[in-house]
Design an enzyme around this catalytic site. Structure first.
Site, PDB file in Angstrom:
ATOM      1  N   HIS A  87      31.458  40.806  49.475  1.00 18.62           N
ATOM      2  CA  HIS A  87      32.807  40.380  49.114  1.00 18.62           C
ATOM      3  C   HIS A  87      33.446  39.380  50.085  1.00 18.62           C
ATOM      4  O   HIS A  87      34.523  38.877  49.829  1.00 18.62           O
ATOM      5  CB  HIS A  87      33.743  41.589  48.975  1.00 18.62           C
TER       6      HIS A  87
HETATM    7  C1  UD1 Z   1      40.299  42.459  52.505  1.00 17.61           C
HETATM    8  C2  UD1 Z   1      40.201  42.121  53.995  1.00 17.61           C
HETATM    9  C3  UD1 Z   1      38.761  42.356  54.474  1.00 17.61           C
HETATM   10  C4  UD1 Z   1      38.267  43.755  54.097  1.00 17.61           C
HETATM   11  C5  UD1 Z   1      38.448  43.938  52.597  1.00 17.61           C
HETATM   12  C6  UD1 Z   1      38.000  45.317  52.139  1.00 17.61           C
HETATM   13  C7  UD1 Z   1      41.753  40.338  54.667  1.00 17.61           C
HETATM   14  C8  UD1 Z   1      41.851  38.933  55.121  1.00 17.61           C
HETATM   15  N1  UD1 Z   1      40.538  40.722  54.266  1.00 17.61           N
HETATM   16  O1  UD1 Z   1      39.530  41.488  51.809  1.00 17.61           O
HETATM   17  O2  UD1 Z   1      38.732  42.216  55.878  1.00 17.61           O
HETATM   18  O3  UD1 Z   1      36.894  43.853  54.416  1.00 17.61           O
HETATM   19  O4  UD1 Z   1      39.835  43.756  52.255  1.00 17.61           O
HETATM   20  O5  UD1 Z   1      37.892  45.368  50.743  1.00 17.61           O
HETATM   21  O6  UD1 Z   1      42.726  41.054  54.705  1.00 17.61           O
HETATM   22  N2  UD1 Z   1      41.881  42.105  44.303  1.00 17.61           N
HETATM   23  C9  UD1 Z   1      42.119  42.787  43.121  1.00 17.61           C
HETATM   24  N3  UD1 Z   1      42.518  44.081  43.188  1.00 17.61           N
HETATM   25  C10 UD1 Z   1      42.706  44.720  44.363  1.00 17.61           C
HETATM   26  C11 UD1 Z   1      42.477  44.016  45.570  1.00 17.61           C
HETATM   27  C12 UD1 Z   1      42.060  42.726  45.517  1.00 17.61           C
HETATM   28  O7  UD1 Z   1      41.947  42.259  42.029  1.00 17.61           O
HETATM   29  O8  UD1 Z   1      43.071  45.913  44.339  1.00 17.61           O
HETATM   30  C13 UD1 Z   1      41.382  40.714  44.241  1.00 17.61           C
HETATM   31  C14 UD1 Z   1      42.448  39.691  44.151  1.00 17.61           C
HETATM   32  O9  UD1 Z   1      42.052  38.747  43.200  1.00 17.61           O
HETATM   33  C15 UD1 Z   1      42.505  39.077  45.528  1.00 17.61           C
HETATM   34  C16 UD1 Z   1      41.065  39.228  46.011  1.00 17.61           C
HETATM   35  O10 UD1 Z   1      40.594  40.424  45.373  1.00 17.61           O
HETATM   36  O11 UD1 Z   1      42.930  37.772  45.502  1.00 17.61           O
HETATM   37  C17 UD1 Z   1      40.967  39.354  47.487  1.00 17.61           C
HETATM   38  O12 UD1 Z   1      41.775  40.451  47.929  1.00 17.61           O
HETATM   39  P1  UD1 Z   1      42.403  40.507  49.410  1.00 17.61           P
HETATM   40  O13 UD1 Z   1      43.071  41.790  49.569  1.00 17.61           O
HETATM   41  O14 UD1 Z   1      43.183  39.281  49.683  1.00 17.61           O
HETATM   42  O15 UD1 Z   1      41.167  40.433  50.360  1.00 17.61           O
HETATM   43  P2  UD1 Z   1      39.781  41.211  50.270  1.00 17.61           P
HETATM   44  O16 UD1 Z   1      38.765  40.251  49.789  1.00 17.61           O
HETATM   45  O17 UD1 Z   1      39.878  42.511  49.539  1.00 17.61           O
END
Ligand code: UD1
Length: 366
Positions: free
Chosen positions: A212
């Site tokens: 991811h």
């Molecule tokens: C975040 C952390 C990462 C950690 C990971 C665990 C940061 C910079 N990164 O990354 O260090 O390893 O969490 O999972 O904080 N999304 C959904 N539903 C959710 C959550 C996320 O659809 O419940 C999607 C969204 O489109 C979002 C993308 O995932 O834009 C990324 O989510 P985000 O929380 O920004 O970062 P992670 O990739 O989850």
């Protein structure tokens, strides 16, 4: 004495599950969920399964660019800190929720407690590395998982109130891996949900993968990684992070990946079960590398570097470039030294040790 704890993303729920229980025996805790992770199977499932207290505040920030996400969190957190005036703010790990908590508390001169301090990849292009360094330099009490973390902090001039207490994720793995034995394979497989609406077979053996990270989740990189996994000698279970679900659903080639089982993200105990019993794990997650080590499952990390450098000793964890041949040869050909397996991450009492130190330090300042 009052602590405000800030969490928002999946790995932080696991960490808080261990520490909050200990805190609440001795100290009043106010819990803020930033809402960075919001899908039921990325958030709610962990609160239920790990009995994490219901957050006192949910900022419901959701997705967005780094600045938008972090900025909105800071605005919400500042309001709460002004209202609650805690003795300290507790943050975990390296996500945008961590940094938002650190900056908000730092500017109000509220002492910051950072759990999983001192972790470094030495790759400043990673958002997590930026979040770690900034958070550590704003923190007053720094709890490292290993000696390596303490050394990294010392090298950056952070010398006071640095403690090596072991790893709170290790506390969780040790606790839940015992519980994972209660159910059989059929139970765990029957709970899996395919993202492609396929029927899920009960497998005798499997690899497990999670991918991811930003650097691995562009279209070309994902294709390279999936092409490699598709050629492995056993099926690959792949709980798909929402970040890449659409990429996989859009991929015309998905029907060719007949060795891959694309599933919705799973809860914590299920993940521990599938990790413990996998042939090997292929991942770019930080926490999963450590969980593999503790559960004695070989891990191949598709990244240029790892923060968990101890796991590389004896090939328990091996770095692979995002290149088909490299991934395949590292998964299939590497010899592992199973006999060398020290407990780098402690014995399951990190949360207890953290809370004992916090209590003593805050009493002194009170
Ligand atoms: C975040 C952390 C990462 C950690 C990971 C665990 C940061 C910079 N990164 O990354 O260090 O390893 O969490 O999972 O904080 N999304 C959904 N539903 C959710 C959550 C996320 O659809 O419940 C999607 C969204 O489109 C979002 C993308 O995932 O834009 C990324 O989510 P985000 O929380 O920004 O970062 P992670 O990739 O989850």
């Amino acid at each position: 004495m009052k602590i405000v704890t800030i969490i928002g993303a999946r790995p932080q729920f696991v960490k808080a599950a261990m520490v909050s229980k200990q805190i609440r025996k001795e100290i009043k805790e106010i819990l803020i969920h930033t809402g960075q992770h919001y899908d039921i199977n990325m958030s709610e499932i962990f609160f239920k399964e790990l009995s994490i207290p219901t957050p006192d505040y949910n900022l419901n920030i959701g997705s967005g660019s780094h600045a938008r996400q972090t900025g909105l969190m800071m605005i919400g957190i500042e309001d709460i800190l002004l209202k609650e005036s805690p003795d300290a703010v507790l943050i975990y790990g390296d996500t945008n929720s961590t940094l938002a908590g650190a900056i908000s508390a730092g500017k109000l001169n509220i002492p910051i407690i950072h759990v999983e301090a001192g972790l470094r990849s030495f790759n400043m292009q990673m958002p997590e590395e930026q979040n770690r360094i900034l958070s550590d330099h704003l923190s007053s009490f720094l709890f490292c998982s290993t000696d390596t973390g303490c050394t990294n902090l010392r090298n950056e001039g952070i010398l006071n109130h640095v403690y090596n207490v072991g790893d709170v994720m290790c506390d969780a793995v040790l606790k839940y891996s015992q519980k994972a034995e209660i159910h059989n394979r059929k139970y765990y497989f029957s709970k899996l949900v395919s993202i492609l609406q396929n029927e899920i077979q009960i497998l005798d053996e499997w690899y497990l993968t999670t991918i991811h990270r930003a650097e691995n989740t562009n279209k070309d990189m994902i294709k390279t990684i999936l092409d490699a996994l598709n050629e492995l000698d056993a099926p690959v279970l792949f709980p798909v992070h929402p970040r890449i679900k659409q990429l996989i659903l859009d991929s015309e080639a998905q029907s060719c990946y007949n060795n891959l089982v694309f599933i919705e993200p799973v809860g914590y105990s299920d993940m521990v079960y599938f990790t413990k019993n996998a042939k090997k794990v292929i991942t770019d997650s930080g926490g999963l590398q450590k969980e593999c080590y503790i559960l004695n499952t070989p891990c191949i990390t598709v990244r240029k570097q790892t923060e968990w450098v101890e796991t590389l000793i004896g090939n328990h964890n091996i770095l692979a470039s995002p290149n088909k041949q490299d991934i395949l040869s590292k998964v299939l050909d590497t010899e592992i030294d199973y006999l060398t397996h020290p407990s780098y991450y402690g014995n399951g009492d990190a949360a207890q040790r953290i809370v004992a130190i916090i209590k003593k330090e805050l009493e002194r300042n009170h």
